[in-house]
Design a protein around this motif. Structure first.
Motif, PDB file in Angstrom:
ATOM      1  N   HIS A 165       0.496  -1.296  -0.202  1.00 25.93           N
ATOM      2  CA  HIS A 165       0.337   0.217   0.303  1.00 25.93           C
ATOM      3  C   HIS A 165       0.907   1.090   0.031  1.00 25.93           C
ATOM      4  O   HIS A 165       2.017   1.105   1.124  1.00 25.93           O
ATOM      5  CB  HIS A 165      -0.977   0.037   1.335  1.00 25.93           C
ATOM      6  CG  HIS A 165      -1.625   1.401   1.459  1.00 25.93           C
ATOM      7  ND1 HIS A 165      -3.198   1.326   0.441  1.00 25.93           N
ATOM      8  CD2 HIS A 165      -1.907   2.536   2.255  1.00 25.93           C
ATOM      9  CE1 HIS A 165      -3.511   1.976   1.190  1.00 25.93           C
ATOM     10  NE2 HIS A 165      -2.773   2.960   2.159  1.00 25.93           N
ATOM     11  N   GLY A 166       0.503   2.029  -0.988  1.00 30.64           N
ATOM     12  CA  GLY A 166       1.563   3.096  -0.835  1.00 30.64           C
ATOM     13  C   GLY A 166       0.231   5.066  -1.025  1.00 30.64           C
ATOM     14  O   GLY A 166      -1.170   4.406  -0.888  1.00 30.64           O
ATOM     15  N   GLY A 167       0.850   6.182  -1.128  1.00 25.21           N
ATOM     16  CA  GLY A 167      -0.013   6.640  -1.482  1.00 25.21           C
ATOM     17  C   GLY A 167      -0.165   6.939  -2.832  1.00 25.21           C
ATOM     18  O   GLY A 167       0.413   6.621  -4.217  1.00 25.21           O
ATOM     19  N   TYR A 172       5.826   3.109  -6.082  1.00 29.04           N
ATOM     20  CA  TYR A 172       4.915   1.458  -5.985  1.00 29.04           C
ATOM     21  C   TYR A 172       3.221   1.442  -5.118  1.00 29.04           C
ATOM     22  O   TYR A 172       4.374   2.312  -3.638  1.00 29.04           O
ATOM     23  CB  TYR A 172       6.255   0.571  -5.718  1.00 29.04           C
ATOM     24  CG  TYR A 172       7.425   0.540  -6.761  1.00 29.04           C
ATOM     25  CD1 TYR A 172       7.450  -0.310  -7.515  1.00 29.04           C
ATOM     26  CD2 TYR A 172       8.728   1.110  -6.015  1.00 29.04           C
ATOM     27  CE1 TYR A 172       7.855  -0.734  -8.589  1.00 29.04           C
ATOM     28  CE2 TYR A 172       9.374   1.174  -7.342  1.00 29.04           C
ATOM     29  CZ  TYR A 172       9.291   0.394  -8.285  1.00 29.04           C
ATOM     30  OH  TYR A 172      10.872   0.017  -8.870  1.00 29.04           O
ATOM     31  N   ARG A 173       2.846   1.058  -5.452  1.00 22.48           N
ATOM     32  CA  ARG A 173       1.431   1.554  -4.391  1.00 22.48           C
ATOM     33  C   ARG A 173       0.207   0.607  -4.989  1.00 22.48           C
ATOM     34  O   ARG A 173       0.610  -0.029  -6.315  1.00 22.48           O
ATOM     35  CB  ARG A 173       0.873   2.792  -4.622  1.00 22.48           C
ATOM     36  CG  ARG A 173       0.332   3.091  -5.921  1.00 22.48           C
ATOM     37  CD  ARG A 173      -0.224   4.339  -6.011  1.00 22.48           C
ATOM     38  NE  ARG A 173      -1.461   4.192  -6.930  1.00 22.48           N
ATOM     39  CZ  ARG A 173      -1.900   5.336  -7.229  1.00 22.48           C
ATOM     40  NH1 ARG A 173      -1.869   6.584  -7.494  1.00 22.48           N
ATOM     41  NH2 ARG A 173      -3.231   4.791  -7.818  1.00 22.48           N
ATOM     42  N   HIS A 174      -0.477   0.603  -4.517  1.00 26.83           N
ATOM     43  CA  HIS A 174      -1.742  -0.550  -5.120  1.00 26.83           C
ATOM     44  C   HIS A 174      -2.410   0.308  -6.358  1.00 26.83           C
ATOM     45  O   HIS A 174      -2.183   1.651  -6.113  1.00 26.83           O
ATOM     46  CB  HIS A 174      -3.151  -0.444  -4.120  1.00 26.83           C
ATOM     47  CG  HIS A 174      -2.670  -1.231  -3.026  1.00 26.83           C
ATOM     48  ND1 HIS A 174      -3.218  -1.512  -1.549  1.00 26.83           N
ATOM     49  CD2 HIS A 174      -1.724  -2.217  -3.245  1.00 26.83           C
ATOM     50  CE1 HIS A 174      -2.593  -2.552  -0.861  1.00 26.83           C
ATOM     51  NE2 HIS A 174      -1.601  -2.929  -1.455  1.00 26.83           N
ATOM     52  N   VAL A 175      -3.103  -0.028  -7.411  1.00 29.01           N
ATOM     53  CA  VAL A 175      -3.573   1.418  -8.100  1.00 29.01           C
ATOM     54  C   VAL A 175      -5.179   1.689  -7.455  1.00 29.01           C
ATOM     55  O   VAL A 175      -5.242   3.011  -8.294  1.00 29.01           O
ATOM     56  CB  VAL A 175      -3.752   0.139  -9.424  1.00 29.01           C
ATOM     57  CG1 VAL A 175      -5.140   0.506 -10.662  1.00 29.01           C
ATOM     58  CG2 VAL A 175      -3.467  -1.052 -10.417  1.00 29.01           C
ATOM     59  N   GLY A 176      -5.327   0.797  -6.551  1.00 27.15           N
ATOM     60  CA  GLY A 176      -6.924   1.896  -6.408  1.00 27.15           C
ATOM     61  C   GLY A 176      -6.251   2.636  -5.584  1.00 27.15           C
ATOM     62  O   GLY A 176      -7.260   3.345  -4.897  1.00 27.15           O
ATOM     63  N   ASP A 177      -5.203   3.011  -4.672  1.00 25.20           N
ATOM     64  CA  ASP A 177      -4.782   4.073  -3.838  1.00 25.20           C
ATOM     65  C   ASP A 177      -4.852   5.545  -4.258  1.00 25.20           C
ATOM     66  O   ASP A 177      -3.648   5.935  -4.600  1.00 25.20           O
ATOM     67  CB  ASP A 177      -2.911   3.610  -3.461  1.00 25.20           C
ATOM     68  CG  ASP A 177      -2.988   2.027  -2.816  1.00 25.20           C
ATOM     69  OD1 ASP A 177      -3.872   1.805  -1.829  1.00 25.20           O
ATOM     70  OD2 ASP A 177      -2.239   1.811  -2.706  1.00 25.20           O
ATOM     71  N   ASP A 218      -5.969   7.830   5.856  1.00 32.44           N
ATOM     72  CA  ASP A 218      -4.697   6.977   4.815  1.00 32.44           C
ATOM     73  C   ASP A 218      -3.727   7.249   5.211  1.00 32.44           C
ATOM     74  O   ASP A 218      -3.271   8.429   5.157  1.00 32.44           O
ATOM     75  CB  ASP A 218      -4.433   6.786   3.567  1.00 32.44           C
ATOM     76  CG  ASP A 218      -3.880   5.713   2.699  1.00 32.44           C
ATOM     77  OD1 ASP A 218      -3.087   4.901   3.511  1.00 32.44           O
ATOM     78  OD2 ASP A 218      -4.201   5.508   1.931  1.00 32.44           O
ATOM     79  N   ASP A 219      -2.440   6.757   5.633  1.00 37.65           N
ATOM     80  CA  ASP A 219      -1.082   7.479   6.317  1.00 37.65           C
ATOM     81  C   ASP A 219      -0.164   6.788   5.321  1.00 37.65           C
ATOM     82  O   ASP A 219       1.026   6.668   4.988  1.00 37.65           O
ATOM     83  CB  ASP A 219      -0.284   6.740   7.622  1.00 37.65           C
ATOM     84  CG  ASP A 219      -0.795   4.773   7.511  1.00 37.65           C
ATOM     85  OD1 ASP A 219      -1.075   4.641   6.157  1.00 37.65           O
ATOM     86  OD2 ASP A 219      -0.319   4.413   8.485  1.00 37.65           O
ATOM     87  N   SER A 228      -0.539  -1.079   7.904  1.00 37.86           N
ATOM     88  CA  SER A 228      -0.059   0.122   7.453  1.00 37.86           C
ATOM     89  C   SER A 228       0.327  -0.427   5.292  1.00 37.86           C
ATOM     90  O   SER A 228      -0.369   0.435   4.643  1.00 37.86           O
ATOM     91  CB  SER A 228       0.953   1.087   8.104  1.00 37.86           C
ATOM     92  OG  SER A 228       1.150   2.213   7.460  1.00 37.86           O
ATOM     93  N   LEU A 229       0.893  -1.230   5.533  1.00 33.22           N
ATOM     94  CA  LEU A 229       1.506  -1.992   4.364  1.00 33.22           C
ATOM     95  C   LEU A 229      -0.031  -2.336   3.747  1.00 33.22           C
ATOM     96  O   LEU A 229       0.459  -2.748   2.380  1.00 33.22           O
ATOM     97  CB  LEU A 229       3.143  -2.528   4.583  1.00 33.22           C
ATOM     98  CG  LEU A 229       3.611  -2.154   5.199  1.00 33.22           C
ATOM     99  CD1 LEU A 229       4.846  -3.077   4.682  1.00 33.22           C
ATOM    100  CD2 LEU A 229       4.078  -0.954   4.106  1.00 33.22           C
ATOM    101  N   LYS A 230      -1.035  -2.876   4.708  1.00 37.42           N
ATOM    102  CA  LYS A 230      -2.365  -2.523   3.808  1.00 37.42           C
ATOM    103  C   LYS A 230      -3.371  -2.958   3.456  1.00 37.42           C
ATOM    104  O   LYS A 230      -3.520  -2.403   2.447  1.00 37.42           O
ATOM    105  CB  LYS A 230      -2.156  -4.551   4.275  1.00 37.42           C
ATOM    106  CG  LYS A 230      -3.316  -5.605   3.941  1.00 37.42           C
ATOM    107  CD  LYS A 230      -3.536  -6.429   4.859  1.00 37.42           C
ATOM    108  CE  LYS A 230      -5.222  -7.023   4.322  1.00 37.42           C
ATOM    109  NZ  LYS A 230      -5.237  -8.303   5.325  1.00 37.42           N
TER     110      LYS A 230
END
Length: 264
Positions: A165-167, A172-177, A218-219, A228-230
């Motif tokens: 998970h990311g911003g 690198y992040r989820h596409v949905g973030d 969201d952090d 947090s990574l999820k």
């Protein structure tokens, strides 16, 4: 035997004479381009006169983009204005956000979110969500558009790349973030954002998936724990909706040109 020898000699003489004749016509060794003439039919000739007999102009080559020349007494060709195709509307999707009762005290959360894909692939996100508590709320695309068990059945974040998970600005992040939305003191969050990973077509398409508004901020995966990574520690799912195709917005009309004045 003498007869066969005589025939062989005659054939050899004939071949030699043929070689000498060809060398006289083409004195240098090599491959020569063939010489041929092509005549276009009369209906492909730009100088064809429809009122008289078919005429050809052998002094000029056929050019499909050439404007026909009018001979004396020949009527001018009909004017064909350029074809103007209507603009193609961009792909558009919409989601109706409403509470499913997953978080206590969130019954009044509702709103609409619109997604519009631009020519360069960036998706514009706009809309309003009302009934929220003041502050930041996680805003994510989830894998499923299933609401049979409320927002819980929408599954995890949309993550085809299997990353952490990311911003929204992280490489690198989820596409949905999609980060956070911010509600004011009146509980309304006005959304005017854009994203470069989600799409409405192709492997990253979000059409048919779910969009969720969470209870907490969201952090961006920087909380220092596994959750947090999820999920970014965004908390419970306050409201959600299914993303579906929508009628595209009408194109912006071209401004009318003002007539030129004859004042000098």
């Amino acid at each position: 035997m003498k007869t066969l020898a005589t025939l062989a000699g005659l054939l050899a003489l004939g071949f030699a004479a043929d070689v000498i004749e060809k060398r006289s016509a083409y004195p240098f060794a090599g491959v020569y381009n063939p010489v041929y003439t092509v005549s276009f039919p009369h209906y492909l000739n730009p100088y064809f006169d429809t009122e008289e007999s078919p005429s050809y102009n052998y002094n000029s080559r056929y050019n499909p983009y050439q404007v026909p020349t009018n001979y004396p007494g020949q009527p001018a060709p009909p004017y064909r204005p350029p074809v103007q195709y209507p603009p193609v509307p961009p792909p558009t999707a919409v989601a109706e956000i409403r509470s499913m009762g997953d978080v206590e005290g969130s019954d009044g959360v509702e709103g609409y979110i619109t997604f519009t894909q631009t020519v360069n692939g960036i998706v514009l996100i706009s809309g309003n969500v009302t009934g929220l508590t003041e502050g930041h709320h996680g805003f994510h695309i989830h894998d499923l558009g299933d609401t049979r068990e409320g927002c819980k059945s929408m599954g995890p974040h949309f993550n085809p790349g299997l990353t952490h998970h990311g911003g929204p600005a992280d490489p690198y992040r989820h596409v949905g973030d999609l980060g956070n939305i911010v509600a004011g003191s009146d509980g309304t969050a006005h959304i005017q954002e854009s994203d470069h990973l989600i799409t409405l077509t192709g492997p990253n398409s979000i059409v048919g998936r779910g969009i969720v508004v969470h209870a907490n901020k969201d952090d961006f995966g920087r909380g220092g724990d596994k959750e947090s990574l999820k999920t970014g520690n965004a908390g419970g799912r306050v409201a959600c909706g299914v993303i579906g195709w929508a009628k595209p917005m009408p194109p912006i009309p071209h401004p009318q040109q003002k007539p030129e004045s004859n004042e000098s």
